[in-house]
Scaffold this active site. Sequence first.
Site, mmCIF file in Angstrom:
data_model
loop_
_atom_site.group_PDB
_atom_site.id
_atom_site.type_symbol
_atom_site.label_atom_id
_atom_site.label_comp_id
_atom_site.label_asym_id
_atom_site.label_seq_id
_atom_site.Cartn_x
_atom_site.Cartn_y
_atom_site.Cartn_z
ATOM 1 N N TYR A 154 0.815 -1.191 0.000
ATOM 2 C CA TYR A 154 0.000 0.000 0.000
ATOM 3 C C TYR A 154 0.861 1.258 0.000
ATOM 4 O O TYR A 154 2.044 1.209 0.313
ATOM 5 C CB TYR A 154 -0.906 -0.008 1.234
ATOM 6 C CG TYR A 154 -1.823 -1.187 1.232
ATOM 7 C CD1 TYR A 154 -3.075 -1.094 0.632
ATOM 8 C CD2 TYR A 154 -1.433 -2.416 1.780
ATOM 9 C CE1 TYR A 154 -3.925 -2.187 0.587
ATOM 10 C CE2 TYR A 154 -2.272 -3.513 1.742
ATOM 11 C CZ TYR A 154 -3.527 -3.393 1.146
ATOM 12 O OH TYR A 154 -4.363 -4.462 1.102
ATOM 13 N N SER A 198 7.370 1.960 10.046
ATOM 14 C CA SER A 198 7.167 0.786 9.219
ATOM 15 C C SER A 198 5.696 0.455 9.080
ATOM 16 O O SER A 198 4.917 0.609 10.007
ATOM 17 C CB SER A 198 7.899 -0.397 9.844
ATOM 18 O OG SER A 198 7.443 -1.600 9.279
ATOM 19 N N LYS A 199 5.342 -0.011 7.870
ATOM 20 C CA LYS A 199 3.951 -0.428 7.709
ATOM 21 C C LYS A 199 3.796 -1.896 8.065
ATOM 22 O O LYS A 199 2.712 -2.409 8.147
ATOM 23 C CB LYS A 199 3.481 -0.157 6.277
ATOM 24 C CG LYS A 199 4.352 -0.756 5.210
ATOM 25 C CD LYS A 199 3.946 -0.259 3.825
ATOM 26 C CE LYS A 199 5.036 -0.584 2.813
ATOM 27 N NZ LYS A 199 4.823 0.059 1.517
ATOM 28 N N ARG A 200 4.942 -2.538 8.249
ATOM 29 C CA ARG A 200 4.889 -3.960 8.578
ATOM 30 C C ARG A 200 4.481 -4.199 10.027
ATOM 31 O O ARG A 200 3.728 -5.102 10.331
ATOM 32 C CB ARG A 200 6.272 -4.594 8.365
ATOM 33 C CG ARG A 200 6.671 -4.605 6.909
ATOM 34 C CD ARG A 200 6.952 -6.009 6.428
ATOM 35 N NE ARG A 200 7.299 -6.006 5.006
ATOM 36 C CZ ARG A 200 8.533 -5.996 4.547
ATOM 37 N NH1 ARG A 200 9.550 -5.981 5.406
ATOM 38 N NH2 ARG A 200 8.756 -6.000 3.264
#
Length: 491
Positions: free
Chosen positions: A14, A249-251
């Site tokens: 995304y 972080s998007k994680r």
Amino acid sequence: MTVRTRFAPSPTGYLHIGSAWSALFGWMYARKYGGQFLLRIEDTDTSRTVPGAIENMMEGLRWFGLDWDEGPDVGGPYGPYVQTERVALYQEYAYWLIGHGRAYKCFATPEELEAMRAAGVPGGYDRRYRDYPADQVADLEAQGKPYVIRFKMPLTGETAVPDLLRGNVIFPNDQFTDYVILKSNGLPTYHLAHLVDDHLMKITHVTRGVEWLNTAPIHVQMYQAFGWELPVLVHLPVILNPSGKGKLSKRHQAFMDSGEKVLVRASEFIEAGYLPEAVVNFLANIGWSFGNDREKFTIAEALPHFDLADISPAPVKLPYSKLDWLNGQYIQEMDILTLAQAVKPYLEKQGWEVNLESLLLVMPAMKPRLKTFPDAIPFLRFLFDETPPDETAVSATALSDDKLPPTAAKAAFTAARHFLATAVPFDVETLGAGLSQIGSQYTTNGKPGPFLGKLRLGITGQQVSPPVYESIIALGRDRALARLETIIALF
RNA sequence: GCCCUCAUCGUCUAGGGGACCAGGACGUAAGCCUUUCAAGCUUAAAACCGGAGUUCGAAUCUCCGUGAGGGCACCA
């Protein structure tokens, strides 16, 4: 020369807020100078490509108002704008480098590489095929051995990377090994692909994250090998996690001290009820400032002042609370109807049946109370949620106190019922005059306050609500009277 | 481990040798207003990472520390 900038995401997920930020600066620069902003998809790692990611990113960019002049969907004179559709081109350039002695085929197996890394070879590769005899290379090829193409980095000396924000950054060449530019599956790595594309697409200014600064010497050397002019390099600082360590972080979901989720994806900002103008304004204040102590501005206003060279190289933590404030400021500028329509879906998401007429009635009172659209939810439960108020919260004891003893409370509510049944017009002035008079009459201190507070609780079932008169009006005469009946019966 | 970057209030920032006992904004605190919660208005606390230089003079220039981050893939 026209300014040409680009946003070149890989479709692995995304749109990250940091990517949007970097895209914003590139876009602003192109727009300021009447140049072009392009969208290019860097999908050369096919194993990481996520279906739908491109659409998601385009949607995000559009939401931010970042439009592109050339891209996979709109085409352009230098297309295609998707790297997997350009592989023949990259191969051609990779072999050109071999032909000019600046690259070579490397037959090292994954096992060999693994062993070199384990042995602690700098860069993980000892350049064993760099000067391999031509006839032996031919033999290996004839046997059908797979190979990659590596770029020959100079063994000695140093490479200067001209960074717009930091000046020349000097790297000793012996820090680097010979990097793979074309993988054994024939696809290019970032190093080759982005560089060929940026050159062919005539990109003049490259905005990208600092994580690229360390590999920029490879790119500088490759530009020299090709004899191409280097674009202006702008390495933007990292966005740090506001709580805790490392980059945003998007994680891994992070949380604020307040316990709220740290928003990372563009879609999360949309869902959280922020306005695109506010988010863009917010992002423009990160690493750059308008000047004149000005914090709130439109992007159009910012353009004349904007310059890539003014961006601060220091890493930043996003000041989310400032975004809330800014968004609140933008909400104050919205007209009531638009605001109501924006808030409505968030209320409906609660499972409430939302009547626009009623919503419109409370909206003027709600407006200054909103920083984001979902902020309206706790205020408006009484209006749209038909489940009966909690009896322990709304009881005879809760509706009375020493300034308004039970008997007086019951009498006051009864008087209020009579008043509301006939009050004309049913507006804030009339209700205000009548109800505050009733209040003053029954409270022990002769002030309406204690009564009005209880009235709010009785009518809305909430400790916190929009102003009572507005709440009653939004509820409507019949529903308000019905609730008063219920209250009176409690005593 | 090696290489690279960065460093002003809690946070985002202004400032780039004298105009700085460092300005703005958010947030925080207090007060006013007030039927709740907000909004609004007023006020307050709050920073030049440390040490050496250079200079008549350093937040600003240099160096060394320290701290924070980034990079060392057939990922981008």
